[in-house]
Structure formats: structure tokens, C-alpha cells
Design an enzyme around this catalytic site. Sequence first.
Site, PDB file in Angstrom:
ATOM      1  N   CYS A   1      26.182  24.590  62.972  1.00  0.00           N
ATOM      2  CA  CYS A   1      25.568  25.698  62.244  1.00  0.00           C
ATOM      3  C   CYS A   1      26.596  26.477  61.416  1.00  0.00           C
ATOM      4  CB  CYS A   1      24.901  26.634  63.247  1.00  0.00           C
ATOM      5  SG  CYS A   1      24.202  28.126  62.545  1.00  0.00           S
TER       6      CYS A   1
ATOM      7  N   ARG B   1      28.567  28.595  64.212  1.00  0.00           N
ATOM      8  CA  ARG B   1      29.432  27.637  64.902  1.00  0.00           C
ATOM      9  C   ARG B   1      30.596  28.388  65.540  1.00  0.00           C
ATOM     10  NH1 ARG B   1      32.055  23.707  60.422  1.00  0.00           N
ATOM     11  NH2 ARG B   1      29.885  23.649  59.758  1.00  0.00           N
TER      12      ARG B   1
ATOM     13  N   HIS C   1      31.917  32.103  78.907  1.00  0.00           N
ATOM     14  CA  HIS C   1      30.928  31.528  77.978  1.00  0.00           C
ATOM     15  C   HIS C   1      30.013  30.483  78.619  1.00  0.00           C
ATOM     16  CE1 HIS C   1      34.254  28.708  77.846  1.00  0.00           C
ATOM     17  NE2 HIS C   1      33.395  27.797  77.439  1.00  0.00           N
ATOM     18  N   GLU C   2      30.193  30.192  79.906  1.00  0.00           N
ATOM     19  CA  GLU C   2      29.266  29.298  80.612  1.00  0.00           C
ATOM     20  C   GLU C   2      28.473  30.167  81.565  1.00  0.00           C
ATOM     21  OE1 GLU C   2      31.142  24.830  81.222  1.00  0.00           O
ATOM     22  OE2 GLU C   2      30.765  26.049  82.961  1.00  0.00           O
TER      23      GLU C   2
ATOM     24  N   CYS D   1      20.351  27.048  58.013  1.00  0.00           N
ATOM     25  CA  CYS D   1      21.409  26.486  57.155  1.00  0.00           C
ATOM     26  C   CYS D   1      21.244  24.968  57.015  1.00  0.00           C
ATOM     27  CB  CYS D   1      22.785  26.821  57.722  1.00  0.00           C
ATOM     28  SG  CYS D   1      23.177  25.936  59.256  1.00  0.00           S
TER      29      CYS D   1
ATOM     30  N   CYS E   1      21.646  23.133  60.330  1.00  0.00           N
ATOM     31  CA  CYS E   1      20.518  23.283  61.258  1.00  0.00           C
ATOM     32  C   CYS E   1      19.290  22.509  60.771  1.00  0.00           C
ATOM     33  CB  CYS E   1      20.170  24.758  61.440  1.00  0.00           C
ATOM     34  SG  CYS E   1      21.372  25.640  62.480  1.00  0.00           S
TER      35      CYS E   1
ATOM     36  N   CYS F   1      28.039  24.684  78.465  1.00  0.00           N
ATOM     37  CA  CYS F   1      29.259  24.245  77.774  1.00  0.00           C
ATOM     38  C   CYS F   1      29.677  22.855  78.211  1.00  0.00           C
ATOM     39  CB  CYS F   1      30.397  25.250  77.963  1.00  0.00           C
ATOM     40  SG  CYS F   1      31.948  24.701  77.220  1.00  0.00           S
TER      41      CYS F   1
ATOM     42  N   CYS G   1      35.441  27.929  82.567  1.00  0.00           N
ATOM     43  CA  CYS G   1      35.729  26.715  81.808  1.00  0.00           C
ATOM     44  C   CYS G   1      37.190  26.781  81.365  1.00  0.00           C
ATOM     45  CB  CYS G   1      34.788  26.667  80.600  1.00  0.00           C
ATOM     46  SG  CYS G   1      35.207  25.448  79.342  1.00  0.00           S
ATOM     47  N   HIS G   2      37.778  25.626  81.122  1.00  0.00           N
ATOM     48  CA  HIS G   2      39.182  25.556  80.719  1.00  0.00           C
ATOM     49  C   HIS G   2      39.459  26.380  79.465  1.00  0.00           C
ATOM     50  CE1 HIS G   2      43.094  23.706  79.780  1.00  0.00           C
ATOM     51  NE2 HIS G   2      43.157  23.596  81.092  1.00  0.00           N
ATOM     52  N   THR G   3      38.458  26.481  78.585  1.00  0.00           N
ATOM     53  CA  THR G   3      38.632  27.236  77.332  1.00  0.00           C
ATOM     54  C   THR G   3      38.884  28.717  77.617  1.00  0.00           C
ATOM     55  OG1 THR G   3      37.132  25.676  76.302  1.00  0.00           O
ATOM     56  CG2 THR G   3      37.579  27.686  75.074  1.00  0.00           C
TER      57      THR G   3
ATOM     58  N   ARG H   1      33.974  22.809  88.761  1.00  0.00           N
ATOM     59  CA  ARG H   1      33.438  24.074  88.275  1.00  0.00           C
ATOM     60  C   ARG H   1      33.324  25.059  89.427  1.00  0.00           C
ATOM     61  NH1 ARG H   1      34.869  23.243  83.948  1.00  0.00           N
ATOM     62  NH2 ARG H   1      33.708  23.343  81.981  1.00  0.00           N
TER      63      ARG H   1
ATOM     64  N   CYS I   1      21.153  28.742  63.762  1.00  0.00           N
ATOM     65  CA  CYS I   1      20.406  29.757  63.014  1.00  0.00           C
ATOM     66  C   CYS I   1      19.038  29.249  62.581  1.00  0.00           C
ATOM     67  CB  CYS I   1      21.206  30.221  61.803  1.00  0.00           C
ATOM     68  SG  CYS I   1      21.309  29.000  60.456  1.00  0.00           S
TER      69      CYS I   1
END
Length: 379
Positions: A113, A117, A69-70, A102, A105, A177, A47-49, A372, A99
Site C-alpha cells: 500500500c 506500507r 506490533h504483534e 491506491c 491496493c 506479523c 517480535c525480533h523487529t 514467541r 488503504c
Amino acid sequence: MSTAGQVIRCKAAVAWESGKPLSIEEVEVAPPQKNEVRIKILFTSLCHTDVYFWDAKGQNPMFPRILGHEAGGIVESVGEGVTDLKPGDHVLPIFTGECKECAHCLSEESNMCDLLRINTDRGGMIHDGKSRFSINGKPIYHFLGTSTFSEYTVVHVGQVAKINPEAPLDKVCVLSCGMSTGFGATVNVAKPKKGQSVAIFGLGAVGLAAAEGARVSGASRIIGVDLNPSRFEQAKKFGVTEFVNPKDHDKPVQEVIVEMTGGGVDRSVECTGSIQAMISAFECVHDGWGVAVLVGVPNKDDAFKTHPVNLLNERTLKGTFFGNYKPRTDIPAVVEKYMNQELELDKFITHSVPFSEINKAFELMLAGEGLRCVIRMDA
């Protein structure tokens, strides 16, 4: 032979310094602690992130680090206190969490969250602040609590969506993501009605996922806005019906869209992070009922201005994070949309490489090629 409770040695792609190719290393992955899950990653995508933090421009650099993260994988073992996941479950690790306790959530309106988060500066696990990855005893930082560029990773249980075991992980991994972010921005936040018009600003993967959301919603016109005309042909597969390149006009693009549509589009979704695009996306929606949704992440010091009368004339400006999906509660149902052929994912996956060639995925993204690239961990 069970590996539960033991350190696992496996391969991971480590970012040792900013902008340098990742290096495949043997790492040690500690067992999951309280409220943690150890996952065998089967497929991950870029991913770009990931590229943004690998490049380390505009944020606190943290190296050595395992990015990613994907992804999709299978639970290998669970730590103390984990009751809703067990070894063998098929899961998507997600960069933000739920979670379930909270105020966010417990609210039907939020997915932000308090505990889990997104936090780009956290290099360890929430439980004790320590990393579960090491090389020769030296810790390697985590990324977004997921670090999926490793054959095994440890994730907080609140960041793990349990999904249908029949779902092909090499396809649904992209829902963890970018695709959910764009698709959800349209269907959950902009909420176009059947027959309405939608403008999408930015036709990268997230923007095309937003267009897919408009297509699924039954939008009659989907106007794609991008500075890169080579993206227009591909965007037709995602339901985009018309294209506007701001460079082709000598007036602001919002004025062009208002003229094209006889007063403005019903909905717009901005997926670029450019403040100029944000202003255009807001000012191109119809007065009285138009809704503009911001998805793109701006630079740190950005600000934009628009005349308050644009709001007084009953236009709505909204923001969204991860398509307003709660990771554990909502993402399994998005996977089912794919399984029921209500949502297409295959067209987002334009490339595939073995784990040993992960740097090729970075090269493709830096060259602006494809959407992707899925990385096969066992190859």
C-alpha cells in the site's frame, strides 16, 4: 461508562533509550482522529523487529517510544470516517496497511500500500503527524503505526484487520506479523505443489512458519538449514524432515542440497536476512522450475551476486513482504484457517508473561530461547 472522545489514562511500556529495559508508565492516549481507531490491547507478543529497533542499531533512533506490533485486541472507539469497524469488534493491528484505494491496493498482485506500507521512521499518525501518546503533556513516539505495548493504542483504520470474535486473541495475535510472513511466503509466493521438496533457510519463528506452510501444502521433503543445531529438534514439530548445518560441510550448502536432492529442491524460502543464505537459497533450487523466495531483511549496504546463467537455466528468484497478504482483506481468512484446524499456532507460542514482566520477553529473545512470548496485558 463510555470513554469515547476522552483521553484515556493507562499503562504502557515505554522505551526511553536504546537498549535499556522498558519502563511501565502511566500514559495519556488521545481519542482517535479521522480514519483512526482506538484499541484496547489484550495480548501482544514480542517480535525480533521490536528488539532491533529497541537496540537502535543501524537505523534512526527515536525515543521515547512505545514499541510493539504483534497483538490482538478489541475496538474501544472509532474516529471520524471509520465505517467498517465499531466498538467491540475483535481486531489485529498490523504493522503495514491497506488503504483500499491506491494502485497497489487495487492490484491483485500487491500488498505494498502506497499510504500505509511499513515506515519505521514515522513517530506520529499519518493524519496530522502528531502522537496520540503523551506523559505529562510530552509526546511519546509511535512505532510502525501500532505501538501495542500499551493497554490502549491508536491505529489507522487501514492497519486493522477485523477478525472472528470467537478466535482466541492470545493465539491469533501472532498472525499479525511473523507467522503470516513465513506462512504466506510459502503458500502465496513459493507455492510448492503436493509432493515437492522445500528448503527453509533459518529456523526461527518466521522460518518455522514457512515450514508450516510447506507442511500444509503437502511437501514431501522439508529441509531445514540453520547454523544452530539446537533448533533442529523443535523444527520437527513444524514438518521439517531433514536438517543441514552449513558448518558441518566443507563446501557451499547449496551444493550439499543439490547433491541430497538429485539436482536441487523444487522451492526454497530464505528467512535469515543473510546475503550468503540468500545466494544459497537461490542456487540450491532445481533448474527448469525451481523457485526461491527471499523473506529476510538484509543490512542497508548489502548486495549479492550470482551468475546470470542460474536465471537463464529457468530458476526463479522472488521477494515477498508480509507473505503477500493484504492486511484487511486476507488476514481474517488466515485466522479462519486456524479456527478450522488447517494451521497450527499453539506450537509457536513457547512462553507467556504478564505485562509487568515484559522485559523478561526481551531477555528470552536475546538469549535465543523459544519462539514467541505472549504478553498478557491484564496481568
